[in-house]
Design a protein around this motif. Structure first.
Motif, PDB file in Angstrom:
ATOM      1  N   SER A  88       7.863  -1.717   3.590  1.00 55.70           N
ATOM      2  CA  SER A  88       8.042  -0.951   2.367  1.00 55.70           C
ATOM      3  C   SER A  88       6.780  -1.079   1.531  1.00 55.70           C
ATOM      4  CB  SER A  88       9.239  -1.478   1.583  1.00 55.70           C
ATOM      5  OG  SER A  88       8.943  -2.773   1.103  1.00 55.70           O
ATOM      6  N   ALA A  89       6.855  -0.528   0.321  1.00 57.61           N
ATOM      7  CA  ALA A  89       5.680  -0.568  -0.549  1.00 57.61           C
ATOM      8  C   ALA A  89       5.304  -2.001  -0.895  1.00 57.61           C
ATOM      9  CB  ALA A  89       5.957   0.221  -1.830  1.00 57.61           C
ATOM     10  N   GLU A  90       6.302  -2.857  -1.010  1.00 56.69           N
ATOM     11  CA  GLU A  90       6.030  -4.226  -1.472  1.00 56.69           C
ATOM     12  C   GLU A  90       5.935  -5.224  -0.335  1.00 56.69           C
ATOM     13  OE1 GLU A  90       8.750  -2.507  -2.536  1.00 56.69           O
ATOM     14  OE2 GLU A  90       7.760  -1.634  -4.263  1.00 56.69           O
ATOM     15  N   HIS A  91       6.389  -4.829   0.839  1.00 60.29           N
ATOM     16  CA  HIS A  91       6.563  -5.791   1.914  1.00 60.29           C
ATOM     17  C   HIS A  91       5.905  -5.248   3.173  1.00 60.29           C
ATOM     18  CE1 HIS A  91       8.731  -9.322   3.420  1.00 60.29           C
ATOM     19  NE2 HIS A  91       9.003  -8.625   4.498  1.00 60.29           N
ATOM     20  N   ASN A 138       0.253  -4.007  -0.688  1.00 60.07           N
ATOM     21  CA  ASN A 138       1.674  -4.060  -0.999  1.00 60.07           C
ATOM     22  C   ASN A 138       1.977  -4.481  -2.431  1.00 60.07           C
ATOM     23  OD1 ASN A 138       1.514  -5.122   2.198  1.00 60.07           O
ATOM     24  ND2 ASN A 138       2.853  -3.403   1.697  1.00 60.07           N
ATOM     25  N   ARG A 172      -3.039  -2.109  -6.185  1.00 62.19           N
ATOM     26  CA  ARG A 172      -3.399  -0.715  -5.893  1.00 62.19           C
ATOM     27  C   ARG A 172      -3.988  -0.052  -7.128  1.00 62.19           C
ATOM     28  NH1 ARG A 172       1.637  -0.683  -3.118  1.00 62.19           N
ATOM     29  NH2 ARG A 172       2.623   0.471  -4.802  1.00 62.19           N
TER      30      ARG A 172
END
Lengths: 206, 206
Positions: A25-28, B117, B122
């Motif tokens: 995902s975006a964070e992981h 992430n 970002r």
DNA sequence: TATTTTAGCGAACACGTGTACGCTCAATAT
DNA sequence: ATATTGAGCGTACACGTGTTCGCTAAAATA
């Protein structure tokens, strides 16, 4: 040799791959992917993981392959739209952006591992990007009659622009992505005009 | 208030930052950076880390800032060479490639965290890239008299091409990097010609 | 039917991680 | 001279990690 066993094995292998994708995902990201969590989501014991992959890396490389495959399918779909008439540039960029939007986790994986910390990953991703570029070169040489050298230069530039736009599109909202797409189309056309000008330049200079 | 204490604090803060940079390598990225290892290399106890940063993320953002600063110094240096005469494109691309070669870990960090992430990362990297683009736009508008719209399109395309080339240059050997540099210069010139053609197109159409 | 193969499991191990807590002791402030 | 601040340390804890080992039971083979 009915294969009921082999079928089952491939089935849970798929479960593992899909579980891994879900956890991207975006964070992981892939780097912080855990064998135990993947196994848990796939519904098997952690130790059983090793019946399917030697490493987490081997799983990761499979993910990259899946991504590359999806990318090539995208290219074919794009070429179909061209055959039916319409701008090759617009249809290519549009389908590429759809890929980014619909297969975000995979595209993110490709993007991250392109400059990631595993050499094997970098090579695998580069291989996929090279496919992408090579097919574009072929088109430019066959259909537009560019010299191989100029076609390579142009194709490489286009791939860089499009992938860069894809990277920015990941975080973008729908309307922003629309704007980005038009922006990118204009840039690719700009490159095409530049390549054309360069070609004319070579002719008159000779 | 002699400040001997504050000096010492900033000194070990530097030690931490440099320790973190040392641990960034081709195989070991920011994601797998360990507070304990960083503290060990800096020569302090793990718990003392918190006297300087709240998080590992805060340290990482400092690294990004350092990278951005180095990048802007590079830009100034590049502009100096332009003032002394010579091709702006060649000198810009060349100094950029030197940056990639000499500050590899930092450039890698920027590259990775651009699609990394952490949202904060970002945004921080994007901010630096935007600086880069904005200065190029200013140049194109002021010196080459492009419209703002066309200048933005062109600058964005150039930044994408150059950063893409930088990414490929990371793994490349010296001679390969030389080839990449010339390749990139040709591509940027191609874009410039394309932008010019686009401009002429606008004029005659009106 | 008897034998071999093998996907999957549970327990266990050794290890590295982030971080809370309370202490020391030199630099600062009063 | 005395009180306060704060950078740095050591201990300790709870936790998640990858991986080894021997087992079970079902499918495949003979």
């Amino acid at each position: 040799m009915s294969g009921i066993r082999a079928k089952q094995k491939q089935k849970t292998r798929r479960l593992l791959i899909e579980a891994a994708m879900n956890q991207l995902s975006a964070e992981h990201g892939y780097a912080s992917l855990s064998l135990r969590e993947v196994a848990r989501e796939a519904g098997i014991a952690p130790t059983s993981f090793y019946r399917h992959f030697q490493n987490m890396e081997e799983l990761g490389l499979s993910l990259v392959d899946e991504g590359g495959l999806a990318l090539r399918q995208l290219l074919r779909q794009s070429r179909l739209q061209i055959a039916r008439g319409g701008s090759i540039i617009r249809s290519s960029v549009t389908t590429f952006m759809s890929f980014v939007a619909n297969q975000t986790p995979i595209f993110r994986l490709l993007l991250q591992e392109k400059s990631g910390n595993s050499r094997a990953f970098r090579l695998a991703v580069q291989r996929e990007v090279d496919h992408f570029t090579a097919e574009l070169v072929d088109y430019l040489v066959a259909e537009q009659h560019y010299s191989h050298e100029l076609a390579e230069l142009q194709a490489n530039a286009i791939v860089r622009i499009v992938f860069g736009a894809g990277a920015d599109a990941i975080d973008a909202a729908e309307d922003e992505r629309q704007r980005l797409t038009e922006h990118t189309i204009a840039q690719v056309r700009m490159v095409a005009r530049g390549a054309d000008a360069t070609r004319q330049l070579g002719k008159t200079t000779k």
